[in-house]
Design a protein around this motif. Sequence first.
Motif, PDB file in Angstrom:
ATOM      1  N   VAL A 247      -8.740  16.307  -3.896  1.00 14.96           N
ATOM      2  CA  VAL A 247      -7.787  16.191  -2.789  1.00 14.96           C
ATOM      3  C   VAL A 247      -6.352  16.297  -3.297  1.00 14.96           C
ATOM      4  N   VAL A 248      -6.058  15.662  -4.434  1.00 18.83           N
ATOM      5  CA  VAL A 248      -4.700  15.724  -4.987  1.00 18.83           C
ATOM      6  C   VAL A 248      -4.347  17.164  -5.367  1.00 18.83           C
ATOM      7  N   ASN A 249      -5.263  17.861  -6.039  1.00 18.08           N
ATOM      8  CA  ASN A 249      -4.994  19.255  -6.412  1.00 18.08           C
ATOM      9  C   ASN A 249      -4.844  20.135  -5.184  1.00 18.08           C
ATOM     10  N   ALA A 250      -5.707  19.942  -4.190  1.00 14.34           N
ATOM     11  CA  ALA A 250      -5.602  20.729  -2.958  1.00 14.34           C
ATOM     12  C   ALA A 250      -4.288  20.431  -2.241  1.00 14.34           C
ATOM     13  N   SER A 251      -3.877  19.172  -2.240  1.00 14.16           N
ATOM     14  CA  SER A 251      -2.606  18.811  -1.597  1.00 14.16           C
ATOM     15  C   SER A 251      -1.423  19.462  -2.316  1.00 14.16           C
ATOM     16  N   LYS A 252      -1.469  19.458  -3.640  1.00 19.09           N
ATOM     17  CA  LYS A 252      -0.391  20.104  -4.403  1.00 19.09           C
ATOM     18  C   LYS A 252      -0.341  21.597  -4.116  1.00 19.09           C
ATOM     19  N   GLN A 253      -1.500  22.229  -4.065  1.00 17.70           N
ATOM     20  CA  GLN A 253      -1.540  23.660  -3.772  1.00 17.70           C
ATOM     21  C   GLN A 253      -1.047  23.945  -2.358  1.00 17.70           C
ATOM     22  N   LEU A 254      -1.437  23.114  -1.407  1.00 16.04           N
ATOM     23  CA  LEU A 254      -0.964  23.295  -0.036  1.00 16.04           C
ATOM     24  C   LEU A 254       0.543  23.092   0.065  1.00 16.04           C
ATOM     25  N   LEU A 255       1.068  22.113  -0.659  1.00 17.09           N
ATOM     26  CA  LEU A 255       2.507  21.874  -0.650  1.00 17.09           C
ATOM     27  C   LEU A 255       3.253  23.071  -1.250  1.00 17.09           C
ATOM     28  N   THR A 256       2.737  23.581  -2.359  1.00 18.30           N
ATOM     29  CA  THR A 256       3.352  24.752  -2.991  1.00 18.30           C
ATOM     30  C   THR A 256       3.302  25.962  -2.054  1.00 18.30           C
ATOM     31  N   THR A 257       2.154  26.159  -1.426  1.00 18.52           N
ATOM     32  CA  THR A 257       2.002  27.274  -0.488  1.00 18.52           C
ATOM     33  C   THR A 257       2.936  27.115   0.699  1.00 18.52           C
ATOM     34  N   ASP A 258       3.056  25.893   1.207  1.00 18.01           N
ATOM     35  CA  ASP A 258       3.947  25.621   2.332  1.00 18.01           C
ATOM     36  C   ASP A 258       5.394  25.921   1.958  1.00 18.01           C
TER      37      ASP A 258
ATOM     38  N   MET B 243       6.422  28.007  -0.352  1.00 15.77           N
ATOM     39  CA  MET B 243       6.558  29.465  -0.487  1.00 15.77           C
ATOM     40  C   MET B 243       6.645  30.126   0.892  1.00 15.77           C
ATOM     41  N   LEU B 244       5.861  29.637   1.852  1.00 14.13           N
ATOM     42  CA  LEU B 244       5.910  30.186   3.206  1.00 14.13           C
ATOM     43  C   LEU B 244       7.258  29.919   3.869  1.00 14.13           C
ATOM     44  N   ILE B 245       7.824  28.748   3.628  1.00 17.12           N
ATOM     45  CA  ILE B 245       9.140  28.441   4.195  1.00 17.12           C
ATOM     46  C   ILE B 245      10.196  29.370   3.597  1.00 17.12           C
ATOM     47  N   LYS B 246      10.130  29.595   2.286  1.00 19.29           N
ATOM     48  CA  LYS B 246      11.078  30.521   1.647  1.00 19.29           C
ATOM     49  C   LYS B 246      10.909  31.928   2.202  1.00 19.29           C
ATOM     50  N   SER B 247       9.666  32.341   2.397  1.00 22.28           N
ATOM     51  CA  SER B 247       9.408  33.666   2.958  1.00 22.28           C
ATOM     52  C   SER B 247       9.943  33.763   4.380  1.00 22.28           C
ATOM     53  N   GLN B 248       9.765  32.696   5.160  1.00 21.95           N
ATOM     54  CA  GLN B 248      10.258  32.695   6.532  1.00 21.95           C
ATOM     55  C   GLN B 248      11.782  32.821   6.559  1.00 21.95           C
TER      56      GLN B 248
END
Length: 144
Positions: free
Chosen positions: A81-92, A94-99
Amino acid sequence: MADLVRGEASESDEEQDKHEIFAAEVSGEATEEEEDEDIYEQPSNSSATASIYRNNLLQRKLIESNIGIWRSLTAFTRSFVVNASKQLLTTDQMLIKSQVSLQSAHIALQQAQRNTALLQSRTASALTSSFLPVIRINNKSTWE
């Protein structure tokens, strides 16, 4: 040596002393101690049942194993869960920067479109207008 009959256990100490058994103590193997009690020989009240579970080696080993499995499963789940949360945070992020980048690009393209439309209208007016003024010449001469 006495004759042994199949199916009968020897009853003398002399016959038992001739056969020495060498065995290593295995961790987790039940020992034959007085504190290990058979659960069927105990009274049926709740405190006796609790003491049986505390004193029974097999039960203790089973509980330790269950606790170990539970801890391992909890640690695995937590790390997953911690690794998935970190990956989701990183992805989020990156998506905000892309937006933000896409919004900037959209604004720049809208400005470029307005500038292109303005340039087109000015070019069209420049090409349709006459550069030389219309000069009218009268037949009468004014010098006379």
